[in-house]
Structures are given as structure tokens and as C-alpha cells.
Motif scaffolding. Sequence first.
Motif, short mmCIF file in Angstrom:
data_model
loop_
_atom_site.label_atom_id
_atom_site.label_comp_id
_atom_site.label_asym_id
_atom_site.label_seq_id
_atom_site.Cartn_x
_atom_site.Cartn_y
_atom_site.Cartn_z
N THR A 67 54.30 25.12 -5.16
CA THR A 67 55.00 26.10 -6.01
C THR A 67 55.94 26.97 -5.19
O THR A 67 57.05 27.28 -5.63
CB THR A 67 54.00 26.98 -6.74
N GLU A 181 52.22 34.23 -1.42
CA GLU A 181 52.44 34.54 -2.83
C GLU A 181 51.28 33.96 -3.61
O GLU A 181 51.07 32.74 -3.59
CB GLU A 181 53.76 33.96 -3.33
N ALA A 182 50.53 34.81 -4.29
CA ALA A 182 49.39 34.36 -5.08
C ALA A 182 49.03 35.45 -6.08
O ALA A 182 49.34 36.63 -5.87
CB ALA A 182 48.19 34.06 -4.17
N PRO A 183 48.39 35.07 -7.17
CA PRO A 183 47.96 36.08 -8.13
C PRO A 183 46.95 37.04 -7.51
O PRO A 183 46.14 36.66 -6.66
CB PRO A 183 47.31 35.25 -9.25
N GLU A 185 43.64 38.99 -7.59
CA GLU A 185 42.34 38.77 -8.22
C GLU A 185 41.45 39.99 -8.04
O GLU A 185 41.66 40.82 -7.15
CB GLU A 185 41.66 37.54 -7.60
N GLN A 201 43.98 38.29 -2.71
CA GLN A 201 44.68 37.05 -3.05
C GLN A 201 43.99 35.87 -2.38
O GLN A 201 43.74 35.90 -1.17
CB GLN A 201 46.14 37.13 -2.61
N GLU A 260 49.05 39.71 -11.45
CA GLU A 260 50.44 39.49 -11.07
C GLU A 260 50.50 38.68 -9.77
O GLU A 260 49.64 38.80 -8.91
CB GLU A 260 51.17 40.82 -10.88
N THR A 261 51.53 37.88 -9.64
CA THR A 261 51.78 37.16 -8.39
C THR A 261 52.61 38.06 -7.49
O THR A 261 53.74 38.41 -7.82
CB THR A 261 52.51 35.84 -8.65
N ARG A 263 54.24 39.03 -3.72
CA ARG A 263 54.73 38.49 -2.46
C ARG A 263 54.39 39.45 -1.32
O ARG A 263 54.68 40.64 -1.41
CB ARG A 263 56.25 38.28 -2.51
#
Length: 301
Positions: A67, A181-183, A185, A201, A260-261, A263
Motif C-alpha cells: 500500500t 504509515e499504519a492505522p 490502534e 501502530q 486514522e492512518t 504517517r
Amino acid sequence: MEQITSLPESLPEETAVALGFFDGMHLGHRAVLGAAKGKGLLPTAFTFSTAGRMPGGKTGGRIYPDTLRVRMLGENGAQLVVMPDFSAIAGMGPETFADFLCGPLRARWVLCGEDYRFAAGASANAQDLKRLCAARGCQAEILPPVLVEGERVSSTRIRALLREGRMAEAGRLLGAPYRLEAPVEHGRRLGRTLGFPTINQALPPDAALPRYGVYIAEALAGESWVPALTNIGVRPTVGSGLAPRAETYLEGYSGDLYGETVRVRLLDFLRPERRFSGVDELRAQIAADRQARMDWKGIRP
């Protein structure tokens, strides 16, 4: 930017196709894509997904997941990214692959690095590609390697720098700071209890992870870059057998980023991850880390 995840039957316009796995989108990858942008055709990146595996038996993990690779290709000028599963092209011979490039993909220019390999079993090289494309009325351009400090920029070299926590050097080869970059949690909320709330993340299990430890960082919250501290590791003070993850403290930020993702850029290595005797020692160390972040005068990659 458009993404296609299968082999197209025919594209609507002629293309200049940059070829590569594009793991990391480093300076060498950017040079190939930049050359494709300059041909006056639809700049297209052709790569493939390996569903979490490294291609060609390579080891060491991916610098960036699929991604993020796609997003970065778009950020660097690709208007179309064609990324089928590797199984769709794994059995192609050299002639068949060239037929695909010059036929359905409508390539009039094909661009690659001099170490590019293709076809079943990686049996063909960049010179073979140039010959096969020429026979089909398509130009192939082989770009020389990009050198930094006299050495070729490569994903292998960058992975080694990440393992050592040498983020400034890795960033120079990548052409930008290494990023996550990851949601966001939900975690154990220990940071909030300690007075230093963090975003949590998950890290891809196949990632080429940076050295475990605390990093000088910055995080994109909304439209603003916020000074940050990021811990990469397994949190040995709070448990055992935990999966690696990133925990980031955003200086002065109090918004809700769950789901939210986000950065996060890692700019510099601060200290190794370690086990503390308890939460009081951990709290004191985080306070010292925060002060070090505020005092940091390093150079961004």
C-alpha cells in the motif's frame, strides 16, 4: 493516480513504463520513474505484489508494504501503477513479457535499472529487454546505478542501515526520511498513565524493521508535522512475547487519532530499547527522552 491489480487487456493511451519492485522508492527507483515522466507519455510503474514475501528468494524483509509502495509511486509522478500478483507473471518467458509490455501495456518507452531481471526464473536481464523491445518497435532505456558516497544505492544497503538504526544515512539513500504509515490502534494506555500518551501502530510482519529503540521522529497530525518520539520494539518492561510495534508520543498534541492512518518519520536514533525495573524508572527515562527530542539539532535526511 490510478492503480490496476491485474494484467490489463489494453490501456487507453501509450505509456512510458518504469520497471522494478520499487521496495523503498529509493534514489535509484526515483531515477527510473523520473526518466519515465520525461517521455511525454503516460508515466506508468509496472511492479507486482508477492503477498508479503520477498521476490526472487531475497531476504531481510520489505522496506515498505504494498500500500505504501503504491502511494509513494504516485507521490513521485506515476499516474498509473500496474501491480498484479506475482503469480500472474511468474511463468512468462522473455518474449511473452516483452509482448505484454509493448502490446496490452502500450509501452513506447520502457525504463529500468541495469540490474533489472525478468521472466520466469529471472532468466533475462536488462540487455535482453532492450533487444526484445527494439524488435517490437519500443525503446528501452537502461539507467546507470545511482551512487552515494561512491556506493550503489540499493534496497539491501538501506535494510542494513535500518537494522543499525542509522536513519540519517538511510534517509539520504531513500531520498526522504524513512516512514511508517499504519492505522492507530488502541493499546494498553500505559503511556497515558505515565503522563506521556502515545499512538500505537502495528508493524507488518514481513517488514525490514529498524533497530529496536527510541527515535527522534515527527508525525503528521492533520495538516501539521508534530515533533515526536517513537519507540520501535516489543515493550519488554510491560510484557513478553509481544509483537513488534511502533509507539509514538506527539509533543503538545491532544487530539484523537484512533482509527486514522498516521504517517511517522524516523529522523535519528536516540537509544536502544531496554527493560526497566518499573514504571517509575520508565517514566523518568521517557521524560529524559522528551527533553532530548526538544534539544535535538540534527539534520533531517
